[in-house]
Design a protein around this motif. Structure first.
Motif, PDB file in Angstrom:
ATOM      1  N   LEU A   1      -1.060   1.420 -11.559  1.00 35.43           N
ATOM      2  CA  LEU A   1      -2.089   0.902 -12.455  1.00 35.43           C
ATOM      3  C   LEU A   1      -2.666   2.003 -13.332  1.00 35.43           C
ATOM      4  O   LEU A   1      -2.928   1.789 -14.530  1.00 35.43           O
ATOM      5  N   GLU A   2      -2.856   3.179 -12.760  1.00 35.35           N
ATOM      6  CA  GLU A   2      -3.382   4.306 -13.535  1.00 35.35           C
ATOM      7  C   GLU A   2      -2.443   4.656 -14.682  1.00 35.35           C
ATOM      8  O   GLU A   2      -2.869   4.892 -15.815  1.00 35.35           O
ATOM      9  N   THR A   3      -1.132   4.678 -14.391  1.00 36.25           N
ATOM     10  CA  THR A   3      -0.155   5.001 -15.442  1.00 36.25           C
ATOM     11  C   THR A   3      -0.093   3.891 -16.486  1.00 36.25           C
ATOM     12  O   THR A   3       0.028   4.159 -17.681  1.00 36.25           O
ATOM     13  N   LEU A   4      -0.170   2.637 -16.052  1.00 40.76           N
ATOM     14  CA  LEU A   4      -0.142   1.527 -17.004  1.00 40.76           C
ATOM     15  C   LEU A   4      -1.313   1.613 -17.974  1.00 40.76           C
ATOM     16  O   LEU A   4      -1.152   1.399 -19.191  1.00 40.76           O
ATOM     17  N   GLU A   5      -2.484   1.930 -17.462  1.00 42.35           N
ATOM     18  CA  GLU A   5      -3.668   2.039 -18.319  1.00 42.35           C
ATOM     19  C   GLU A   5      -3.570   3.236 -19.249  1.00 42.35           C
ATOM     20  O   GLU A   5      -3.933   3.152 -20.431  1.00 42.35           O
TER      21      GLU A   5
ATOM     22  N   LEU B   1       0.831  -1.203   0.000  1.00 36.38           N
ATOM     23  CA  LEU B   1       0.000   0.000   0.000  1.00 36.38           C
ATOM     24  C   LEU B   1       0.866   1.254   0.000  1.00 36.38           C
ATOM     25  O   LEU B   1       0.538   2.240  -0.645  1.00 36.38           O
ATOM     26  N   SER B   2       1.980   1.212   0.718  1.00 35.20           N
ATOM     27  CA  SER B   2       2.830   2.395   0.812  1.00 35.20           C
ATOM     28  C   SER B   2       3.449   2.759  -0.531  1.00 35.20           C
ATOM     29  O   SER B   2       3.822   3.913  -0.757  1.00 35.20           O
ATOM     30  N   ALA B   3       3.576   1.773  -1.420  1.00 38.38           N
ATOM     31  CA  ALA B   3       4.194   2.036  -2.722  1.00 38.38           C
ATOM     32  C   ALA B   3       3.196   2.556  -3.750  1.00 38.38           C
ATOM     33  O   ALA B   3       3.574   2.858  -4.876  1.00 38.38           O
ATOM     34  N   ASP B   4       1.918   2.654  -3.377  1.00 40.73           N
ATOM     35  CA  ASP B   4       0.894   3.279  -4.222  1.00 40.73           C
ATOM     36  C   ASP B   4       0.627   2.462  -5.490  1.00 40.73           C
ATOM     37  O   ASP B   4       0.908   2.911  -6.611  1.00 40.73           O
ATOM     38  N   VAL B   5       0.058   1.280  -5.291  1.00 40.58           N
ATOM     39  CA  VAL B   5      -0.300   0.429  -6.432  1.00 40.58           C
ATOM     40  C   VAL B   5      -1.276   1.138  -7.386  1.00 40.58           C
ATOM     41  O   VAL B   5      -1.101   1.062  -8.611  1.00 40.58           O
ATOM     42  N   PRO B   6      -2.320   1.838  -6.874  1.00 42.30           N
ATOM     43  CA  PRO B   6      -3.239   2.513  -7.804  1.00 42.30           C
ATOM     44  C   PRO B   6      -2.541   3.489  -8.739  1.00 42.30           C
ATOM     45  O   PRO B   6      -2.926   3.621  -9.903  1.00 42.30           O
ATOM     46  N   ARG B   7      -1.527   4.148  -8.250  1.00 41.45           N
ATOM     47  CA  ARG B   7      -0.774   5.093  -9.098  1.00 41.45           C
ATOM     48  C   ARG B   7      -0.112   4.361 -10.260  1.00 41.45           C
ATOM     49  O   ARG B   7      -0.144   4.824 -11.398  1.00 41.45           O
TER      50      ARG B   7
ATOM     51  N   ALA C   1       8.963   0.393 -12.954  1.00 37.21           N
ATOM     52  CA  ALA C   1      10.219   0.681 -12.267  1.00 37.21           C
ATOM     53  C   ALA C   1      10.005   1.708 -11.159  1.00 37.21           C
ATOM     54  O   ALA C   1      10.598   1.607 -10.080  1.00 37.21           O
ATOM     55  N   ALA C   2       9.148   2.695 -11.406  1.00 30.20           N
ATOM     56  CA  ALA C   2       8.861   3.706 -10.389  1.00 30.20           C
ATOM     57  C   ALA C   2       8.174   3.082  -9.182  1.00 30.20           C
ATOM     58  O   ALA C   2       8.458   3.440  -8.029  1.00 30.20           O
ATOM     59  N   TYR C   3       7.266   2.138  -9.436  1.00 34.68           N
ATOM     60  CA  TYR C   3       6.602   1.444  -8.326  1.00 34.68           C
ATOM     61  C   TYR C   3       7.622   0.672  -7.494  1.00 34.68           C
ATOM     62  O   TYR C   3       7.616   0.732  -6.263  1.00 34.68           O
ATOM     63  N   ASP C   4       8.508  -0.065  -8.171  1.00 33.16           N
ATOM     64  CA  ASP C   4       9.511  -0.841  -7.441  1.00 33.16           C
ATOM     65  C   ASP C   4      10.413   0.079  -6.631  1.00 33.16           C
ATOM     66  O   ASP C   4      10.776  -0.236  -5.492  1.00 33.16           O
ATOM     67  N   ARG C   5      10.785   1.214  -7.191  1.00 34.22           N
ATOM     68  CA  ARG C   5      11.607   2.170  -6.449  1.00 34.22           C
ATOM     69  C   ARG C   5      10.880   2.618  -5.185  1.00 34.22           C
ATOM     70  O   ARG C   5      11.467   2.661  -4.090  1.00 34.22           O
ATOM     71  N   ARG C   6       9.581   2.983  -5.317  1.00 33.98           N
ATOM     72  CA  ARG C   6       8.823   3.428  -4.147  1.00 33.98           C
ATOM     73  C   ARG C   6       8.726   2.314  -3.111  1.00 33.98           C
ATOM     74  O   ARG C   6       8.866   2.547  -1.906  1.00 33.98           O
ATOM     75  N   LEU C   7       8.483   1.090  -3.581  1.00 34.47           N
ATOM     76  CA  LEU C   7       8.351  -0.049  -2.673  1.00 34.47           C
ATOM     77  C   LEU C   7       9.638  -0.268  -1.889  1.00 34.47           C
ATOM     78  O   LEU C   7       9.619  -0.403  -0.659  1.00 34.47           O
TER      79      LEU C   7
END
Length: 208
Positions: free
Chosen positions: A86-90, A78-84, A104-110
């Motif tokens: 998914l929104e960019t992927l779509e 949750l802290s890595a902002d999965v919705p963010r 890559a940005a998600y993994d960095r945040r995670l």
């Protein structure tokens, strides 16, 4: 007008809020102890003392130490902002390079926000079957996301000789907690630099 029902309602809300606050305090204390002295060396009694609650309160909130650790792992996602992501992927379905950058940005945040939690779950997984299953599931969920994205690309997008499964493997080899830790802790890279390098390396290694 009888204020008794309203008072009971707010008392209920107050108790629920206090229970959530207690769960958060326990989780924060556990994370601090797990990271500082190791998962195996930390007892539930120590977590309770650190959080300022009783041992039964910890068990009531999370079941056991493994349950507490799994809750920390869930919070990490949750802290890595999965919705963010998914929104960019779509929004970038027609741009594979941008989709790779979003992942890559998600993994960095995670890893930036919860790398310590991932490391402790991996440590605990060596002796706790429940956490081993949770760790495998977390890795598997990441693979499934990448497989879904890569499978959506038209023929000819992936580099010649790469199929979707191999592309997922290459991604996992590049973007993982060990690479992130090596670059940020041992090599002094900033998280921004890691994210940029991942985005460029993924495009270079995966896209034709």
């Amino acid at each position: 007008m009888n204020a008794e029902p309203d008072r009971r309602r707010y008392d209920s809300l107050r108790r629920a809020t206090q229970a959530r606050e207690t769960r958060v305090e326990i989780a924060v204390a556990a994370r601090r102890l797990f990271v500082s002295q190791g998962w195996a060396a930390t007892t539930v009694r120590e977590v309770a003392r650190e959080a300022g609650v009783s041992v039964p309160t910890v068990y009531a909130a999370y079941g056991n130490k493994a349950g507490l650790t799994r809750a920390l792992a869930d919070a990490a996602d949750l802290s890595a902002d999965v919705p963010r992501m998914l929104e960019t992927l779509e929004a970038s379905a027609a741009d594979p390079g941008r989709q790779l950058a979003a992942m890559a940005a998600y993994d960095r945040r995670l890893f930036e926000r919860a790398g310590d939690v991932i490391a402790l779950v991996r440590e605990a997984a060596r002796t706790e079957p429940e956490l081993a299953a949770a760790y495998r599931e977390g890795r598997g969920q990441g693979d499934r996301t990448r497989e879904l994205v890569f499978s959506s690309w038209p023929d000819g997008v992936l580099r010649r000789g790469l199929d979707v499964r191999s592309a997922v493997d290459v991604y996992a080899a590049l973007c993982n907690i060990d690479v992130y830790t090596t670059l940020t802790v041992e090599r002094g890279w900033s998280p921004d630099r890691v994210e940029r390098w991942w985005s460029e390396a993924l495009a270079r290694e995966l896209l034709r």
